[in-house]
Design an enzyme around this catalytic site. Structure first.
Site, PDB file in Angstrom:
ATOM      1  N   LYS A  87       0.849  -1.204   0.000  1.00 46.91           N
ATOM      2  CA  LYS A  87       0.000   0.000   0.000  1.00 46.91           C
ATOM      3  C   LYS A  87       0.877   1.244   0.000  1.00 46.91           C
ATOM      4  O   LYS A  87       0.700   2.161  -0.798  1.00 46.91           O
ATOM      5  CB  LYS A  87      -0.892  -0.009   1.253  1.00 46.91           C
ATOM      6  CG  LYS A  87      -1.828   1.172   1.351  1.00 46.91           C
ATOM      7  CD  LYS A  87      -2.443   1.343   2.734  1.00 46.91           C
ATOM      8  CE  LYS A  87      -3.054   0.081   3.285  1.00 46.91           C
ATOM      9  NZ  LYS A  87      -3.882   0.340   4.492  1.00 46.91           N
ATOM     10  N   LYS A  99       3.174  -2.194  11.310  1.00 44.42           N
ATOM     11  CA  LYS A  99       1.866  -2.144  11.994  1.00 44.42           C
ATOM     12  C   LYS A  99       2.097  -2.494  13.448  1.00 44.42           C
ATOM     13  O   LYS A  99       3.070  -3.190  13.774  1.00 44.42           O
ATOM     14  CB  LYS A  99       0.917  -3.175  11.373  1.00 44.42           C
ATOM     15  CG  LYS A  99      -0.542  -2.911  11.662  1.00 44.42           C
ATOM     16  CD  LYS A  99      -1.113  -1.940  10.664  1.00 44.42           C
ATOM     17  CE  LYS A  99      -2.499  -1.481  11.031  1.00 44.42           C
ATOM     18  NZ  LYS A  99      -3.087  -0.675   9.937  1.00 44.42           N
ATOM     19  N   ASP A 139      -5.435   3.422  13.821  1.00 44.77           N
ATOM     20  CA  ASP A 139      -6.156   2.344  13.129  1.00 44.77           C
ATOM     21  C   ASP A 139      -7.363   2.063  14.033  1.00 44.77           C
ATOM     22  O   ASP A 139      -7.764   2.948  14.811  1.00 44.77           O
ATOM     23  CB  ASP A 139      -5.245   1.108  12.944  1.00 44.77           C
ATOM     24  CG  ASP A 139      -5.842   0.089  11.966  1.00 44.77           C
ATOM     25  OD1 ASP A 139      -5.731   0.294  10.748  1.00 44.77           O
ATOM     26  OD2 ASP A 139      -6.431  -0.916  12.417  1.00 44.77           O
TER      27      ASP A 139
END
Ligand code: NDP
Ligand code: 2IT
Length: 420
Positions: A87, A99, A139
């Site tokens: 991405k 992440k 997130d």
């Protein structure tokens, strides 16, 4: 992802190299895991687990969000970090992939409990991150409030201020304008490109089902309404709120008040028709021209995908990361006409504007919202072009975006001398 990449392995010139590069990328460069002790309002101590997966730095510093949700574990963060590599490559910015997060459940916790948890999380995390090393953002379960508390603790611990070490900060201390809107707006800009290019049509008047009611869903809904589409649903993990004639501006204001101010459940809203224990992908009699899954992974299974196809749905644009299961994806692929745009392209606007926040911070300045919106639109147009070019004559947009992201990272690995 692997299904799109596998054909590259038989390339007569570079096939063996692509295979080696893909295998190289399947394991994170580094992964840390730590204790997060914190105290609730009754003085009781809890200990959660925190993680940061620093997946690939081939294109730049590790970049990706933090998720606070009871389902978080190292496996989920690894798949999210893996997707993030490609991405971020598509954004066109020099960003690696990562992440992180925790199995902490923020639901029902007071502001003080959230603050104490965030401070303890950053007390551990701060030693691994840095403006040129690893830059986390939000997130699921992590929005502007949580980023603020974590940045506050980072500043106290390090005596570094004005650093682009977290993105999604408040514009009061370096955050870029339009970051809250960027993921949802970007997903709708992407849908506009695909619908205009492939279907010679527009979103105007179409029935768009949105799932989730958090950051991504809120601003995907906002932009869809701005463009004259009918937003027929939003949802949370307890149920679905349906607007058969489309959500109005007043309904949207109520949603924002409920979710951003009162932090309450959709069932408490007085607008729409609330259907408990359903998602937009399980309500039989809801018209859907385009689907915007914006809640979480695996929310559309093969039954959900089949239901969408039976309704004549013409496009699925993933605001969430991997919201369609492998079996659901097969159903979409069988229907060759549906526009299926994976999250790594459709939701790239969020991390893209995070990348712009890093540039803004490095320049010690602020950019106008209008300027950021133009840059976001350009970025989504660029992602669409890479996806279309990557697909070639016969490939799908899905294959195109997977290949374009992978090839960029693979070529970087070669030039860095990491895979040869
Ligand atoms: P939020 O925490 O703001 O909202 C999440 C929403 O999804 C809530 O409505 C939540 O409902 C719902 N949800 C979460 N888990 C489940 C579940 N297991 N079943 C049903 N509903 C669920 O998160 P975001 O809007 O930021 O993130 C949504 C998705 O978008 C995620 O997949 C995330 O990875 C992705 N994403 C986010 C970006 C960002 O910038 N924030 C960027 C790119 C992708 P409930 O309140 O009931 O839990
Ligand atoms: O999945 C994602 O792209 C995000 N959660 C945003 C990451 C970021 O660094 O802004």
């Amino acid at each position: 992802m692997a299904l799109s990449i596998e054909p590259l392995f038989s390339d007569p010139v570079n096939g063996d190299f692509y295979k080696k590069a893909f295998l190289f990328l399947t394991e994170p460069e580094r992964m840390v895991s730590f204790h997060v002790p914190w105290e609730d309002d009754n003085g009781e101590q809890h200990v959660n687990r925190g993680w940061r997966v620093e997946f690939s730095s081939a294109l730049g510093p590790y970049k990706g969000g933090l998720r606070f949700h009871p389902t978080v574990n190292d496996g989920i963060l690894k798949f999210l970090g893996f997707e993030q590599i490609f991405k971020n490559a598509l954004t066109g910015l020099p960003l690696g992939g990562g992440k992180g997060g925790s199995d902490f459940d923020p639901k029902g916790r007071s502001d003080g409990e959230i603050r104490r948890f965030c401070e303890s999380f950053m007390t551990q995390l701060n030693r691994y991150i840095g403006a040129s090393t690893d830059i986390p953002a939000g997130d699921i379960g992590v929005g502007g409030r949580e980023i603020g508390y974590m940045y506050g603790q980072y500043k106290r611990l390090t005596n570094l201020h004005g650093e682009g070490v977290l993105t999604g900060k408040s514009p009061l201390f370096g955050g870029i304008k339009l970051r809250p809107e960027a993921t949802g707006f970007g997903a709708v800009y992407m849908a506009q490109h695909a619908i205009e290019d492939k279907l010679k049509s527009t979103l105007q008047g179409s029935h768009c089902a949105v799932s989730g009611s958090g950051n991504v869903a809120q601003y995907a809904s906002r932009m869809l309404i701005n463009l004259g589409a009918k937003v027929v649903s939003v949802s949370d993990s307890n149920g679905c709120l349906v607007f058969r004639d489309g959500m109005t501006n007043d309904d949207w204001d109520q949603l924002i008040e409920a979710k951003q101010v009162k932090r309450t459940r959709l069932s408490s809203l007085s607008c729409g028709e609330y259907i408990p224990s359903h998602s937009p992908w399980t309500v039989d009699d809801l018209s859907i021209d385009y689907a915007f899954p914006c809640a979480t992974q695996n929310e559309i299974d093969s039954d959900g995908a089949s239901l969408l196809m039976s309704k004549g749905c013409k496009g699925v644009f993933e605001g969430a990361n991997l919201p369609v299961t492998a079996q659901g994806q097969e159903v979409l692929r069988e229907n060759q006409k549906v526009l299926y745009i994976p999250g790594k392209a459709a939701n790239a606007g969020g991390v893209g504007v995070s990348g712009l926040e890093m540039s803004q911070n490095a320049g010690k300045t602020y950019w106008a919202k209008e300027k950021v919106d133009v840059m976001l639109k350009d970025m989504m147009a660029g992602v669409y072009k890479q996806m279309k070019d990557g697909a070639g004559e016969d490939g799908s947009l899905e294959e195109g975006c997977n290949r374009a992201g992978f090839l960029k990272v693979a070529h970087a690995l070669k030039e860095l001398g990491w895979v040869y």
